[in-house]
Design a protein around this motif. Structure first.
Motif, mmCIF file in Angstrom:
data_model
loop_
_atom_site.group_PDB
_atom_site.id
_atom_site.type_symbol
_atom_site.label_atom_id
_atom_site.label_comp_id
_atom_site.label_asym_id
_atom_site.label_seq_id
_atom_site.Cartn_x
_atom_site.Cartn_y
_atom_site.Cartn_z
ATOM 1 N N ASP A 162 45.504 42.009 42.349
ATOM 2 C CA ASP A 162 44.043 41.902 42.289
ATOM 3 C C ASP A 162 43.652 40.458 42.001
ATOM 4 O OD1 ASP A 162 41.617 44.130 41.947
ATOM 5 O OD2 ASP A 162 41.167 42.152 41.123
ATOM 6 N N THR A 163 42.524 40.057 42.595
ATOM 7 C CA THR A 163 42.051 38.671 42.459
ATOM 8 C C THR A 163 41.315 38.430 41.132
ATOM 9 O OG1 THR A 163 40.138 39.413 43.729
ATOM 10 C CG2 THR A 163 41.812 38.165 44.931
ATOM 11 N N THR A 164 41.058 39.504 40.349
ATOM 12 C CA THR A 164 40.281 39.363 39.116
ATOM 13 C C THR A 164 41.165 38.957 37.945
ATOM 14 O OG1 THR A 164 38.933 41.195 39.931
ATOM 15 C CG2 THR A 164 38.618 40.570 37.625
ATOM 16 N N TYR A 211 34.769 44.202 35.888
ATOM 17 C CA TYR A 211 34.403 44.124 37.324
ATOM 18 C C TYR A 211 33.430 42.978 37.578
ATOM 19 C CZ TYR A 211 32.834 45.048 42.003
ATOM 20 O OH TYR A 211 32.536 44.893 43.331
ATOM 21 N N GLU A 242 31.869 55.637 35.735
ATOM 22 C CA GLU A 242 30.767 54.687 35.946
ATOM 23 C C GLU A 242 29.715 55.211 36.915
ATOM 24 O OE1 GLU A 242 31.726 50.597 37.046
ATOM 25 O OE2 GLU A 242 33.363 50.714 35.621
ATOM 26 N N HIS A 243 30.067 56.228 37.669
ATOM 27 C CA HIS A 243 29.128 56.817 38.628
ATOM 28 C C HIS A 243 28.757 58.228 38.176
ATOM 29 C CE1 HIS A 243 30.554 54.001 42.129
ATOM 30 N NE2 HIS A 243 29.920 53.364 41.159
ATOM 31 N N HIS A 271 30.732 48.999 50.495
ATOM 32 C CA HIS A 271 31.285 50.045 49.614
ATOM 33 C C HIS A 271 31.414 51.388 50.336
ATOM 34 C CE1 HIS A 271 31.610 47.408 46.250
ATOM 35 N NE2 HIS A 271 30.356 47.038 46.358
ATOM 36 N N TYR A 281 34.078 44.487 29.955
ATOM 37 C CA TYR A 281 33.919 45.041 31.311
ATOM 38 C C TYR A 281 34.468 44.031 32.330
ATOM 39 C CZ TYR A 281 31.767 47.282 35.339
ATOM 40 O OH TYR A 281 31.565 47.909 36.547
ATOM 41 N N LYS A 305 41.829 41.401 35.084
ATOM 42 C CA LYS A 305 42.653 42.595 35.333
ATOM 43 C C LYS A 305 44.138 42.207 35.391
ATOM 44 C CE LYS A 305 39.036 44.925 38.102
ATOM 45 N NZ LYS A 305 38.672 45.481 39.424
ATOM 46 N N SER A 308 34.796 40.397 44.527
ATOM 47 C CA SER A 308 34.743 41.135 45.788
ATOM 48 C C SER A 308 33.969 40.217 46.732
ATOM 49 C CB SER A 308 34.037 42.480 45.578
ATOM 50 O OG SER A 308 34.816 43.287 44.744
ATOM 51 N N ASN A 321 37.601 49.671 51.155
ATOM 52 C CA ASN A 321 36.291 49.216 51.641
ATOM 53 C C ASN A 321 36.340 47.775 52.142
ATOM 54 O OD1 ASN A 321 36.810 49.211 48.753
ATOM 55 N ND2 ASN A 321 34.854 48.202 48.460
ATOM 56 N N LYS A 342 43.667 38.780 55.971
ATOM 57 C CA LYS A 342 44.360 37.857 55.049
ATOM 58 C C LYS A 342 45.874 38.074 55.071
ATOM 59 C CE LYS A 342 42.514 38.411 50.893
ATOM 60 N NZ LYS A 342 42.015 38.273 49.527
ATOM 61 N N ALA A 363 38.132 50.511 40.680
ATOM 62 C CA ALA A 363 37.745 51.702 39.922
ATOM 63 C C ALA A 363 38.114 52.937 40.754
ATOM 64 C CB ALA A 363 36.245 51.654 39.643
ATOM 65 N N LYS A 364 37.930 52.817 42.068
ATOM 66 C CA LYS A 364 38.221 53.939 42.969
ATOM 67 C C LYS A 364 39.683 54.361 42.870
ATOM 68 C CE LYS A 364 36.645 51.598 46.585
ATOM 69 N NZ LYS A 364 35.915 50.444 46.046
ATOM 70 N N HIS A 369 24.678 54.264 37.807
ATOM 71 C CA HIS A 369 25.498 54.203 36.583
ATOM 72 C C HIS A 369 24.754 54.762 35.366
ATOM 73 C CE1 HIS A 369 27.973 50.430 38.012
ATOM 74 N NE2 HIS A 369 28.121 51.470 38.797
ATOM 75 N N TYR A 403 33.636 58.656 39.507
ATOM 76 C CA TYR A 403 34.339 58.291 38.263
ATOM 77 C C TYR A 403 33.297 58.074 37.178
ATOM 78 C CZ TYR A 403 33.611 53.635 40.496
ATOM 79 O OH TYR A 403 33.079 52.543 41.140
HETATM 80 P P1 JHZ Z 1 35.462 46.972 44.731
HETATM 81 C C1 JHZ Z 1 33.260 48.624 41.277
HETATM 82 O O1 JHZ Z 1 34.108 49.524 41.968
HETATM 83 C C2 JHZ Z 1 32.677 49.282 40.074
HETATM 84 P P2 JHZ Z 1 35.482 49.076 42.617
HETATM 85 C C3 JHZ Z 1 31.236 49.597 40.149
HETATM 86 N N1 JHZ Z 1 30.992 50.810 39.426
HETATM 87 C C4 JHZ Z 1 30.730 49.851 41.516
HETATM 88 O O2 JHZ Z 1 29.822 50.596 41.694
HETATM 89 C C5 JHZ Z 1 31.354 49.120 42.637
HETATM 90 O O3 JHZ Z 1 32.274 48.178 42.173
HETATM 91 C C6 JHZ Z 1 30.349 48.373 43.423
HETATM 92 C C7 JHZ Z 1 39.861 42.988 44.407
HETATM 93 N N2 JHZ Z 1 40.101 42.317 45.682
HETATM 94 O O4 JHZ Z 1 34.424 45.962 44.999
HETATM 95 C C8 JHZ Z 1 38.626 42.562 43.658
HETATM 96 C C9 JHZ Z 1 41.371 41.818 45.941
HETATM 97 O O5 JHZ Z 1 42.289 41.879 45.089
HETATM 98 O O6 JHZ Z 1 35.938 47.761 45.868
HETATM 99 C C10 JHZ Z 1 38.203 43.825 42.947
HETATM 100 O O7 JHZ Z 1 38.863 43.957 41.699
HETATM 101 N N3 JHZ Z 1 41.596 41.234 47.166
HETATM 102 C C11 JHZ Z 1 30.445 48.452 39.603
HETATM 103 O O8 JHZ Z 1 36.364 48.486 41.583
HETATM 104 C C12 JHZ Z 1 38.679 44.941 43.875
HETATM 105 O O9 JHZ Z 1 39.695 44.373 44.685
HETATM 106 C C13 JHZ Z 1 40.621 41.151 48.124
HETATM 107 O O10 JHZ Z 1 40.882 40.600 49.222
HETATM 108 O O11 JHZ Z 1 35.989 50.242 43.358
HETATM 109 C C14 JHZ Z 1 37.559 45.445 44.784
HETATM 110 O O12 JHZ Z 1 36.720 46.248 44.041
HETATM 111 C C15 JHZ Z 1 39.322 41.705 47.847
HETATM 112 C C16 JHZ Z 1 38.226 41.648 48.889
HETATM 113 C C17 JHZ Z 1 39.108 42.281 46.617
HETATM 114 O O13 JHZ Z 1 34.896 47.902 43.593
#
Ligand code: JHZ
Length: 392
Positions: free
Chosen positions: A325-327, A60, A201-202, A231, A58, A330, A65, A362, A370, A304-305, A158, A199
């Motif tokens: 993406d910063t992860t 995330y 997960e929701h 969110h 997993y 991924k 974030s 979001n 940035k 995920a969105k 979830h 999706y």
């Molecule tokens: P983010 C996830 O959904 C899945 P996601 C889950 N089911 C849920 O409920 C929500 O979270 C809470 C990246 N990023 O938080 C980091 C950048 O690259 O909207 C993340 O991968 N640059 C648990 O995936 C993603 O974007 C940035 O500057 O829709 C954001 O994911 C920032 C701020 C983030 O949740």
């Protein structure tokens, strides 16, 4: 009775980023949403087995974030001040940005994803790497006793079996204990047209109305609701044992607001479904026009969105070249279903692109701040929330 109102087509697992060699072996399911006329709960029609989603792989990580780290620090501070819990348990503790604000000796994590359970264990927190069930709650009572604060963020929605989830909480909660959980708000999703919160997960999207029904039938009651901006708009629900204390005005106010919007009326969901179809047509038309005019488009945030949006709208590398993406987990992978490459932000020059679609809409303000240089050089952002629009 469950009434279907939305068909988001064939979808992959929203967070199952993959390697090229796994393209032919991808899991898909039909993503449809329905409204239950008895409880008023909105759910997806076909649940995906939790083990398919929440496992060692997993990706995330809440800490990526990064505005959320401060959000959880503030939440922990407020709950400590208000309720002074002696012991705390978090359901779905992920990388630990909430629990790290509590004493290690009196705090417990529950996290089924082994990779994240290891993180909180290494931080020194007792961690049960299991799904949240009544069996687990009983095991925790025997080993650790009752809990004063049970907290959960972006996790209760979830879980498929909400009756078992709430029963487990009722079992483990001390007589004056509180259960606090936050998840995206159905009302805000319908208001903002953010269908991409739906999706695998929701499996459920919560209204206060539905939660009030479900908690009460399991011996708990809501006594307060906070509206949060995170969110795209979430509700923080405060619940207690059903016979404990008074119910605050915020509960009635939220339920009233939901009634005024029409969450108790199937027509509201049909209107939403219509809006979603229009959003798809407009987004695809806009991106296609830009592409035809030779514009380069990328996406920020492999969320995920965005898996929901890209698969529902059929947006692949024909329209979007790359996602940043910063992860770490991924990066170097491909997005689920439509296989757009995901890369670290610093591996590309954003000024080589004309448009950046916001997969992480979001975090619009944080990202726009940035990426000021991109805008100064003529770059523009695209979002579909609340309507498809271009801005800079
Ligand atoms: P983010 C996830 O959904 C899945 P996601 C889950 N089911 C849920 O409920 C929500 O979270 C809470 C990246 N990023 O938080 C980091 C950048 O690259 O909207 C993340 O991968 N640059 C648990 O995936 C993603 O974007 C940035 O500057 O829709 C954001 O994911 C920032 C701020 C983030 O949740």
């Amino acid at each position: 009775m469950k009434k279907e109102f939305l068909d988001l087509g064939r979808q992959p697992i929203a967070n199952a980023f993959l390697n090229k060699e796994d393209f032919d072996d991808e899991f898909f399911f039909d993503l449809k949403a329905c409204w239950d006329t008895d409880t008023s709960l909105v759910s997806i029609k076909n649940f995906v087995e939790p083990e398919e989603i929440f496992n060692e792989n997993y990706p995330y990580n809440t800490s990526n974030s990064f505005p959320m780290i401060n959000h959880f620090k503030q939440a922990a501070k407020m709950l400590t001040k208000k309720f002074q819990p002696k012991n705390v348990l978090e359901i779905g503790s992920n990388s630990g940005p909430f629990i790290e604000n509590f004493n290690k000796g009196n705090s417990i994590c529950v996290e089924p994803c082994g990779n994240f359970a290891k993180i909180t264990e290494d931080m020194g927190y007792k961690t049960y790497s299991e799904f949240w069930t009544t069996e687990l709650a009983k095991e925790i009572i025997d080993r650790d006793g009752y809990m004063d604060l049970i907290y959960s963020a972006n996790c209760i929605c979830h879980i498929h079996d909400l009756d078992d989830t709430f029963k487990a909480v009722r079992e483990l909660l001390s007589p004056s204990g509180i259960f606090v959980f936050e998840d995206p708000s159905l009302l805000r999703i319908l208001e903002r047209g953010s269908y991409d919160q739906i999706y695998d997960e929701h499996p459920h999207i919560f209204s206060v109305t539905a939660l009030d029904n479900l908690l009460r039938r399991n011996g708990l009651k809501i006594f307060n609701v906070d509206s949060l901006s995170v969110h795209g708009g979430s509700n923080r629900i405060y619940a207690s044992h059903i016979d404990n204390g008074l119910v605050g005005d915020s509960v009635r106010q939220n339920i009233n607001e939901e009634m005024v919007f029409g969450l108790d009326n199937f027509q509201t969901y049909e209107i939403f479904a219509d809006r979603v179809k229009k959003s798809k047509d407009t987004l695809v038309r806009s991106l296609s026009n830009l592409r035809r005019n030779g514009k380069k488009i990328m996406s920020i945030g492999a969320t995920a969105k965005s898996t929901t949006v890209f698969n529902y709208c059929g947006i692949g590398t024909d329209l979007i070249d790359v996602i940043t993406d910063t992860t770490k987990d991924k990066q170097g992978m491909y997005s689920p279903g439509v296989h757009i490459p995901v890369v670290p932000r610093d591996s590309i020059n954003l000024n080589d692109y004309d448009y950046a679609y916001l997969g992480a809409w979001n975090f619009k303000e944080v990202i726009a701040d940035k990426e000021r240089e991109f805008v100064q050089n003529g770059g523009k952002f695209i979002t579909h929330v609340p309507e498809v629009m271009v801005f800079s």
